[in-house]
Design a protein around this motif. Structure first.
Motif, PDB file in Angstrom:
ATOM      1  N   LYS A  55      31.409  40.527  49.111  1.00 24.66           N
ATOM      2  CA  LYS A  55      30.346  39.617  49.525  1.00 24.66           C
ATOM      3  C   LYS A  55      29.875  40.062  50.905  1.00 24.66           C
ATOM      4  N   PHE A  56      28.550  40.061  51.096  1.00 25.89           N
ATOM      5  CA  PHE A  56      28.008  40.411  52.395  1.00 25.89           C
ATOM      6  C   PHE A  56      26.768  39.572  52.642  1.00 25.89           C
ATOM      7  N   GLY A  57      26.573  39.212  53.882  1.00 26.54           N
ATOM      8  CA  GLY A  57      25.452  38.366  54.242  1.00 26.54           C
ATOM      9  C   GLY A  57      24.542  39.052  55.232  1.00 26.54           C
ATOM     10  N   MET A  58      23.330  38.527  55.339  1.00 26.96           N
ATOM     11  CA  MET A  58      22.370  39.091  56.278  1.00 26.96           C
ATOM     12  C   MET A  58      21.325  38.041  56.633  1.00 26.96           C
ATOM     13  N   ARG A  59      20.723  38.254  57.784  1.00 25.06           N
ATOM     14  CA  ARG A  59      19.603  37.416  58.198  1.00 25.06           C
ATOM     15  C   ARG A  59      18.340  38.050  57.637  1.00 25.06           C
ATOM     16  N   MET A  60      17.482  37.200  57.045  1.00 26.86           N
ATOM     17  CA  MET A  60      16.259  37.660  56.395  1.00 26.86           C
ATOM     18  C   MET A  60      15.073  36.891  56.974  1.00 26.86           C
ATOM     19  N   ARG A  61      13.891  37.421  56.734  1.00 26.04           N
ATOM     20  CA  ARG A  61      12.677  36.714  57.133  1.00 26.04           C
ATOM     21  C   ARG A  61      11.554  37.072  56.177  1.00 26.04           C
ATOM     22  N   ARG A  62      11.038  36.084  55.508  1.00 23.77           N
ATOM     23  CA  ARG A  62       9.835  36.200  54.688  1.00 23.77           C
ATOM     24  C   ARG A  62       9.043  34.930  54.967  1.00 23.77           C
ATOM     25  N   GLY A  63       8.205  35.005  55.981  1.00 22.10           N
ATOM     26  CA  GLY A  63       7.498  33.804  56.433  1.00 22.10           C
ATOM     27  C   GLY A  63       8.378  32.980  57.351  1.00 22.10           C
ATOM     28  N   ILE A  64       9.508  32.528  56.831  1.00 24.29           N
ATOM     29  CA  ILE A  64      10.486  31.796  57.637  1.00 24.29           C
ATOM     30  C   ILE A  64      11.804  32.557  57.602  1.00 24.29           C
ATOM     31  N   GLY A  65      12.629  32.329  58.581  1.00 25.40           N
ATOM     32  CA  GLY A  65      13.929  32.978  58.630  1.00 25.40           C
ATOM     33  C   GLY A  65      14.941  32.240  57.772  1.00 25.40           C
ATOM     34  N   TYR A  66      15.869  32.979  57.209  1.00 21.91           N
ATOM     35  CA  TYR A  66      16.946  32.395  56.414  1.00 21.91           C
ATOM     36  C   TYR A  66      18.092  33.386  56.333  1.00 21.91           C
ATOM     37  N   ARG A  67      19.238  32.926  55.875  1.00 19.82           N
ATOM     38  CA  ARG A  67      20.397  33.792  55.645  1.00 19.82           C
ATOM     39  C   ARG A  67      20.648  33.859  54.148  1.00 19.82           C
ATOM     40  N   ILE A  68      21.136  35.003  53.696  1.00 17.40           N
ATOM     41  CA  ILE A  68      21.434  35.186  52.277  1.00 17.40           C
ATOM     42  C   ILE A  68      22.803  35.855  52.152  1.00 17.40           C
ATOM     43  N   THR A  69      23.546  35.473  51.145  1.00 22.27           N
ATOM     44  CA  THR A  69      24.818  36.123  50.836  1.00 22.27           C
ATOM     45  C   THR A  69      24.684  36.807  49.484  1.00 22.27           C
ATOM     46  N   ASN A  70      25.077  38.064  49.429  1.00 25.88           N
ATOM     47  CA  ASN A  70      25.022  38.872  48.213  1.00 25.88           C
ATOM     48  C   ASN A  70      26.433  39.180  47.732  1.00 25.88           C
ATOM     49  N   THR A  71      26.550  39.439  46.434  1.00 24.86           N
ATOM     50  CA  THR A  71      27.819  39.842  45.836  1.00 24.86           C
ATOM     51  C   THR A  71      27.591  41.129  45.052  1.00 24.86           C
ATOM     52  N   VAL A  72      28.449  42.122  45.264  1.00 24.52           N
ATOM     53  CA  VAL A  72      28.361  43.380  44.517  1.00 24.52           C
ATOM     54  C   VAL A  72      28.844  43.108  43.087  1.00 24.52           C
ATOM     55  N   VAL A  73      27.960  43.364  42.110  1.00 26.75           N
ATOM     56  CA  VAL A  73      28.250  43.041  40.710  1.00 26.75           C
ATOM     57  C   VAL A  73      28.343  44.276  39.807  1.00 26.75           C
ATOM     58  N   GLU A  74      27.963  45.429  40.328  1.00 24.44           N
ATOM     59  CA  GLU A  74      28.124  46.700  39.606  1.00 24.44           C
ATOM     60  C   GLU A  74      28.562  47.720  40.638  1.00 24.44           C
ATOM     61  N   TYR A  75      29.486  48.600  40.245  1.00 23.04           N
ATOM     62  CA  TYR A  75      29.984  49.574  41.215  1.00 23.04           C
ATOM     63  C   TYR A  75      30.624  50.749  40.480  1.00 23.04           C
ATOM     64  N   GLU A  76      30.125  51.923  40.770  1.00 21.99           N
ATOM     65  CA  GLU A  76      30.754  53.169  40.345  1.00 21.99           C
ATOM     66  C   GLU A  76      30.576  54.133  41.508  1.00 21.99           C
ATOM     67  N   GLU A  77      31.664  54.460  42.162  1.00 22.07           N
ATOM     68  CA  GLU A  77      31.649  55.277  43.380  1.00 22.07           C
ATOM     69  C   GLU A  77      30.725  56.482  43.247  1.00 22.07           C
ATOM     70  N   ASN A  78      29.814  56.605  44.199  1.00 20.57           N
ATOM     71  CA  ASN A  78      28.866  57.720  44.297  1.00 20.57           C
ATOM     72  C   ASN A  78      27.888  57.827  43.124  1.00 20.57           C
TER      73      ASN A  78
END
Length: 145
Positions: A55-78
């Motif tokens: 899980k990783f979060g970030m500050r975003m802005r599209r018109g207004i500012g907000y925070r979003i948390t993402n989850t990695v749901v697919e992963y195959e190294e490289n």
């Protein structure tokens, strides 16, 4: 570059090995550097290197500012990494060899799990395609410069 019924994607060849490309994509602190949408504002939280389930979060802005948390749901190294936030759409990066030290990178926004016909009518897919194309160019420049 293209669009199918419920996703948009574009590709670019980066003159760097897949390991170097994947290292950028799997480091959430680099996302503001390569973001072509202009919405990622930084202030990342989460691990230094993403893996399946991270899980990783970030500050975003599209018109207004907000925070979003993402989850990695697919992963195959490289080869492949994808994440989603509270909505079930997925941002996916797929890497393929393109010569001895180059990598074809395909970024896809897949919104099939959302209300796809409604999403398609909002114009969001076309906007996301423009952002994907800009992100891929920024990724290419970041790795080649």
């Amino acid at each position: 570059m293209g669009q199918n019924e419920f996703s948009v994607s574009s590709s670019v060849v980066v003159n760097a090995p897949a390991e170097a490309v994947f290292a950028v994509l799997a480091d959430p602190r680099k996302h503001a550097v390569i973001d072509g949408s202009g919405t990622v504002q930084g202030e990342m939280s989460g691990p230094e290197r993403l893996v399946l389930g991270s899980k990783f979060g970030m500050r975003m802005r599209r018109g207004i500012g907000y925070r979003i948390t993402n989850t990695v749901v697919e992963y195959e190294e490289n080869r492949r990494i994808a994440w989603r936030h509270v909505l079930p759409g997925r941002w996916r990066y797929e890497l393929e060899p393109a010569g001895e030290s180059a990598t074809k990178v395909t970024e896809t926004y897949d919104y099939a799990a959302m209300l796809p016909k409604l999403i398609a009518r909002t114009g969001l897919p076309k906007q996301n395609l423009r952002s994907i194309e800009a992100t891929l160019q920024r990724l290419k420049s970041h790795l080649e410069d």
